[in-house]
Design a protein around this motif. Structure first.
Motif, mmCIF file in Angstrom:
data_model
loop_
_atom_site.group_PDB
_atom_site.id
_atom_site.type_symbol
_atom_site.label_atom_id
_atom_site.label_comp_id
_atom_site.label_asym_id
_atom_site.label_seq_id
_atom_site.Cartn_x
_atom_site.Cartn_y
_atom_site.Cartn_z
ATOM 1 N N LEU A 1 -9.289 1.846 -1.156
ATOM 2 C CA LEU A 1 -8.616 2.300 -2.376
ATOM 3 C C LEU A 1 -8.050 3.700 -2.188
ATOM 4 N N MET A 2 -8.839 4.620 -1.599
ATOM 5 C CA MET A 2 -8.363 5.987 -1.409
ATOM 6 C C MET A 2 -7.168 6.019 -0.469
ATOM 7 N N GLU A 3 -7.164 5.150 0.543
ATOM 8 C CA GLU A 3 -6.012 5.106 1.450
ATOM 9 C C GLU A 3 -4.764 4.614 0.721
ATOM 10 N N GLN A 4 -4.934 3.656 -0.185
ATOM 11 C CA GLN A 4 -3.802 3.194 -0.985
ATOM 12 C C GLN A 4 -3.271 4.317 -1.872
ATOM 13 N N VAL A 5 -4.179 5.079 -2.446
ATOM 14 C CA VAL A 5 -3.753 6.215 -3.270
ATOM 15 C C VAL A 5 -2.962 7.201 -2.427
ATOM 16 N N MET A 6 -3.460 7.501 -1.216
ATOM 17 C CA MET A 6 -2.753 8.441 -0.342
ATOM 18 C C MET A 6 -1.344 7.938 -0.017
ATOM 19 N N ASP A 7 -1.219 6.637 0.274
ATOM 20 C CA ASP A 7 0.093 6.082 0.610
ATOM 21 C C ASP A 7 1.082 6.252 -0.534
ATOM 22 N N GLN A 8 0.638 6.002 -1.758
ATOM 23 C CA GLN A 8 1.550 6.102 -2.901
ATOM 24 C C GLN A 8 1.847 7.556 -3.269
ATOM 25 N N VAL A 9 0.830 8.408 -3.180
ATOM 26 C CA VAL A 9 1.033 9.812 -3.541
ATOM 27 C C VAL A 9 1.933 10.506 -2.526
ATOM 28 N N ALA A 10 1.824 10.133 -1.254
ATOM 29 C CA ALA A 10 2.612 10.798 -0.205
ATOM 30 C C ALA A 10 4.107 10.628 -0.422
ATOM 31 N N HIS A 11 4.512 9.580 -1.129
ATOM 32 C CA HIS A 11 5.940 9.328 -1.351
ATOM 33 C C HIS A 11 6.437 9.908 -2.674
ATOM 34 N N TYR A 12 5.575 10.596 -3.394
ATOM 35 C CA TYR A 12 5.996 11.201 -4.663
ATOM 36 C C TYR A 12 6.870 12.421 -4.360
ATOM 37 N N PRO A 13 7.954 12.627 -5.143
ATOM 38 C CA PRO A 13 8.859 13.753 -4.859
ATOM 39 C C PRO A 13 8.126 15.095 -4.835
ATOM 40 N N GLY A 14 8.398 15.885 -3.821
ATOM 41 C CA GLY A 14 7.835 17.221 -3.707
ATOM 42 C C GLY A 14 6.540 17.298 -2.938
ATOM 43 N N LEU B 1 2.356 15.982 -11.136
ATOM 44 C CA LEU B 1 1.736 15.317 -9.992
ATOM 45 C C LEU B 1 0.371 14.761 -10.369
ATOM 46 N N ALA B 2 -0.421 15.538 -11.109
ATOM 47 C CA ALA B 2 -1.752 15.079 -11.520
ATOM 48 C C ALA B 2 -1.649 13.834 -12.395
ATOM 49 N N ARG B 3 -0.666 13.814 -13.308
ATOM 50 C CA ARG B 3 -0.479 12.629 -14.149
ATOM 51 C C ARG B 3 -0.119 11.421 -13.290
ATOM 52 N N HIS B 4 0.717 11.651 -12.280
ATOM 53 C CA HIS B 4 1.106 10.539 -11.392
ATOM 54 C C HIS B 4 -0.102 10.008 -10.632
ATOM 55 N N VAL B 5 -0.933 10.897 -10.106
ATOM 56 C CA VAL B 5 -2.120 10.468 -9.365
ATOM 57 C C VAL B 5 -3.048 9.684 -10.281
ATOM 58 N N ARG B 6 -3.218 10.160 -11.523
ATOM 59 C CA ARG B 6 -4.085 9.440 -12.463
ATOM 60 C C ARG B 6 -3.548 8.025 -12.710
ATOM 61 N N GLU B 7 -2.230 7.893 -12.851
ATOM 62 C CA GLU B 7 -1.641 6.568 -13.069
ATOM 63 C C GLU B 7 -1.842 5.668 -11.846
ATOM 64 N N VAL B 8 -1.719 6.260 -10.662
ATOM 65 C CA VAL B 8 -1.906 5.474 -9.434
ATOM 66 C C VAL B 8 -3.338 4.962 -9.355
ATOM 67 N N VAL B 9 -4.303 5.852 -9.611
ATOM 68 C CA VAL B 9 -5.711 5.466 -9.517
ATOM 69 C C VAL B 9 -6.048 4.435 -10.579
ATOM 70 N N ARG B 10 -5.596 4.658 -11.808
ATOM 71 C CA ARG B 10 -5.892 3.713 -12.892
ATOM 72 C C ARG B 10 -5.254 2.361 -12.626
ATOM 73 N N GLY B 11 -4.103 2.358 -11.943
ATOM 74 C CA GLY B 11 -3.465 1.088 -11.611
ATOM 75 C C GLY B 11 -4.267 0.297 -10.603
ATOM 76 N N LEU B 12 -4.999 0.996 -9.722
ATOM 77 C CA LEU B 12 -5.807 0.317 -8.707
ATOM 78 C C LEU B 12 -7.221 0.030 -9.199
ATOM 79 N N ASP B 13 -7.754 0.903 -10.072
ATOM 80 C CA ASP B 13 -9.113 0.735 -10.581
ATOM 81 C C ASP B 13 -9.156 1.295 -12.005
ATOM 82 N N PRO B 14 -8.978 0.449 -13.029
ATOM 83 C CA PRO B 14 -8.875 0.940 -14.418
ATOM 84 C C PRO B 14 -10.102 1.698 -14.905
#
Length: 814
Positions: A486-499, A651-664
């Motif tokens: 799960l953490m690796e999936q989060v890293m993959d999605q966060v790494a492509h976020y602008p900035g 960025l924090a809001r985006h990470v929260r959405e990514v994590v909640r999408g993988l594990d509500p």
């Protein structure tokens, strides 16, 4: 009495300058002391809000030689102590856990106490709604049950009276437990652990506590122990008895208590344990503000003496008309009581304004801040201080020496009375004392400020700018491999976020509080007994961690994708640890092992890299040994770190959405930047420096006013003398020098007196300093120059006034 009050008010209104100066000076002194006393009373003096609080003790099992203050206890050990102790009436097992809670709102983390049912009886906690835990809630077969604190019930459930019987899902490193709410505690604070609890639950909510290891293994230590002394027993008796039991257990079960770890037992009053870190700091603060109060008292004493001299004619006439010494002193007492109570009122208002800052300060050292406030004890303290000062000022000074009507006539016909030598000496003594106390406080403040500046200039070894951190803990029952995926999936999605520049996850972020310990390591082919590490910690990190926090790899390599569970276990050491273990030898491709608490050596770990030293465990910490392990070969830590050029909040809001999408059910909280964490790391030193500097500057202001006031009064009394001198040809510069000389002499005397006291004070605060000598000559010289300069400036204005005396007017006034 009413007549005395009316006369006193008329007299005080006729001298508004004196009245305002008295009230302001005393108000500042009393205000500081009232605020500090409020904190000391709430934290150190007030008993814990429990029944028979003086009988509650905290029992610890340290491993002294391993550098561990409290290893906690296993259930088996607790049962041994419960059966063998006669000095303890009840023993309570307690665990402090952070739970993930899925209830009325989105998932959140909360602090829960895992307790046995007798916990509430021992501490005297009673329910407002429902019940507390009962005997049927203990044991493996019990249903999960929860008792809410009043604050948590109000905050999360909106104070809903229908909350009883409702269920929530709790996660504590296990599968979720559907837990029923059985009660809500009465309003109050609960100081069972080092954190304030949100709720209390039974062991059935945590699979770990019900497992065979927890139930049957002596060395599986995860529970804290509180106890209530039996009637008539003392802490010393309980300590002696438990030490004997502990010694017997070490002899019977040597494998569970390795000698090289240095097992022992400690028994302390719980109130003392809660405040052990706060006590020395607050006592130093109380001593500091006590000095400020002494300064204020010295200043108002000087004001009072000066006013007595100016009122000599008035008092002489009163005496000639039949007023005795007792009657005159009663009138003075009335005036001083009115002034002191007014100062106390001002001080109380100032204390209320500054109390929040002091509570924030106290939170750094203890959880016992919930009861800090201005209560009856504090009000009594304030009033007693004010009335005591009034009585001293009314009865200590001698009244002007006027006897009978003749004396009154003489006094009435004298425009400027002379000051007796004893009274003049007393005034100067008070000013010298003020200057000495000011010098002490200024030295303390300067040392703390220098310490803070040294800390802010420390190179932490990492680039903390533009890095956002947050926690996404695995409390939803995922396995190690599931959590890592799960953490690796989060890293993959966060790494492509602008900035985003880079992202990683780790056990902890730099500057976050952590426990350092002293484990034993050995190097393959070297000392078989091992090397004891002075201070060590371990951080499990993902790929890109070193690039994200920008810690350079000095030798070898970073972790790579090839470091997995299927390959050899590897580590990266920081430079200090590599040097201490290997000396001048190359550590790359060498292997090390760490000794576990049971005395057995762990697996061999191959060193693949050496990282630069950092101060990520605290800017004041140096020489720390750090072992980095790859997340792919261990537990995936909960802390996410992202270096970004963009908006951290978005960025924090985006990470929260990514994590909640993988594990509500997984929370994302504790969002901070590394800059904020660094600021929090030095916050105690900043608060120390701020408070002491404020006290010292106030003391300097009071002392400066004291010098100005005494010399201004001296000039007014010597107007005729200065006029005669100038009429006989004395230059203005000579008269100016005469008055300035008095100020310089008082300043030098104050520096000598204060220098001795500052040497003692600086040693008291030595533990608060960082890379500063408590008797640093440069600091003493600089502060001495500032104080002397302030005294000279204060003396200049009265001296300048003396040079403007018209000789003819002065002679005519004589």
């Amino acid at each position: 009495m009413a007549k005395d009050v009316r006369v006193a008010l008329r007299s005080l209104f006729r001298t508004p300058g004196y009245t305002v100066a008295f009230v302001l000076t005393l108000g500042l002194g009393i205000g500081l002391n009232t605020a500090i006393f409020s904190v000391i009373h709430g934290v150190l003096l007030a008993p814990l809000p429990y029944d028979d609080a003086d009988r509650i003790v905290y029992v610890q099992q340290p491993a002294v030689l391993a550098g561990v203050e409290n290893l906690a206890f296993s259930f088996v050990e607790v049962q041994d102590y419960r059966e063998g102790s006669r000095t303890l009436d009840e023993i309570v097992e307690y665990g402090d856990w952070t739970f993930n809670v899925v209830a009325e709102e989105e998932p959140h983390r909360a602090v829960g106490g895992l307790v046995t049912s007798n916990y509430f009886e021992v501490l005297g906690l009673r329910p407002q709604l429902g019940r507390t835990l009962q005997e049927q809630d203990d044991g493996r077969d019990a249903e999960p049950a929860m008792v809410l604190t009043h604050d948590y019930w109000t905050r999360v459930f909106g104070g809903d009276p229908e909350v009883l019987g409702r269920t929530v899902r709790l996660y504590a490193f296990s599968s979720p437990k559907t837990t029923r709410i059985v009660g809500v505690l009465q309003p109050g604070v609960h100081y069972t652990g080092t954190r304030l609890q949100d709720f209390f639950v039974n062991y059935a909510t945590n699979e770990h506590y019900l497992g065979a290891a927890m139930q049957d293994e002596r060395a599986h230590r995860t529970t804290d122990v509180f106890a209530r002394l039996a009637p008539g027993q003392t802490v010393e008796a309980a300590r002696s008895e438990l030490e004997a039991i502990n010694s017997s257990l070490r002899e019977r079960f040597p494998d569970a208590y390795p000698e090289h770890q240095g097992y022992g037992i400690r028994v302390e009053r719980w109130q003392d344990e809660l405040t052990k870190e706060a006590r020395p700091v607050f006592l130093v603060l109380m001593g500091t503000v006590g000095m400020v109060l002494l300064l204020a008292c010295a200043n108002v004493a000087n004001l009072t003496l000066t006013r007595l001299v100016r009122r000599e004619r008035e008092l002489a006439i009163r005496a000639a008309l039949g007023a005795g010494s007792r009657r005159l002193r009663t009138q003075l007492l009335t005036e001083n009581v009115l002034l002191s109570l007014a100062g106390a009122g001002l001080g109380l208002a100032l204390a209320l304004v500054g109390l929040d800052l002091l509570v924030e300060y106290a939170n750094r050292f203890t959880v016992r801040t919930g009861e800090i406030g201005v209560n009856m004890e504090v009000l009594t303290f304030t009033i007693l201080v004010a009335v005591g000062i009034a009585m001293v000022l009314a009865w200590a000074p001698s009244l002007p020496g006027v006897r009978g009507l003749g004396g009154a006539v003489v006094a009435a016909g004298t425009i400027r009375s002379s000051v007796s030598f004893p009274r003049k000496r007393l005034q100067r003594t008070l000013v010298v004392s003020q200057l000495g106390l000011s010098f002490m406080l200024l030295i303390g403040a300067a040392l703390l400020v220098r310490s803070l500046l040294n800390l802010t200039r420390v190179d932490a070894g990492i680039d903390y700018e533009s890095v956002v951190t947050m926690d996404a803990p695995n409390v939803t029952g995922d396995s190690v491999s599931q959590n890592r995926a799960l953490m690796e999936q989060v890293m993959d999605q966060v790494a492509h976020y602008p900035g985003v520049v880079s992202a990683a996850y780790a056990t902890r972020a730099p500057f976050e509080p952590t426990n350092l310990f002293s484990p034993t390591f050995r190097v393959e082919g070297m000392d078989e007994d091992g090397v004891v590490s002075p201070m060590s910690t371990q951080n499990t990190v993902s790929l890109c961690y070193f690039r994200t926090v920008r810690v350079p790899i000095l030798r070898g390599r970073e972790f790579s994708a090839s470091d997995t569970d299927d390959t050899e276990a590897v580590v990266i050491l920081n430079e200090t640890m590599a040097r201490d273990l290997f000396g001048n030898q190359d550590p790359i491709d060498r292997r090390i092992a760490q000794m576990a608490f049971n005395g057995e050596w762990g697996p061999w770990l191959r060193v693949v890299g050496v990282a630069a030293d950092t101060r990520e465990y605290g800017l004041a910490q140096s020489g720390t040994h750090t072992v980095y392990r790859p997340a792919a070969q261990g537990y995936a830590g909960p802390t996410i770190l992202v270096r970004t050029h963009g908006d951290g909040a978005m960025l924090a809001r985006h990470v929260r959405e990514v994590v909640r999408g993988l594990d509500p059910d997984r929370p994302v909280d504790n969002v901070k930047t590394l800059e904020e964490l660094r600021a929090e790391d030095i916050a105690p030193q900043r608060l120390n420096a701020t408070l002491f500097s404020a006290f010292a500057l106030l003391a300097l202001l009071i002392a400066t006013i004291g010098v100005l006031g005494v010399l201004a009064f001296t000039v007014s009394q010597r107007t005729q003398e200065f006029g005669v001198r100038m009429a006989l040809g004395a230059a203005q510069a000579r008269v100016l020098g005469m008055v300035l000389r008095e100020g310089v002499v008082m300043a030098l005397a104050g520096l000598i007196l204060g220098g001795v006291g500052a040497g003692l004070l600086s040693r008291f605060i030595a533990g608060m300093l960082f890379e500063v000598d408590p008797v640093d000559p440069l600091t003493y010289a600089a502060v001495g120059s500032v104080l002397a300069g302030a005294a000279v400036v204060a003396a200049y204005w009265p001296a300048r006034r003396a040079t403007r005396v018209d000789p003819m007017d002065a002679l005519r006034s004589g």
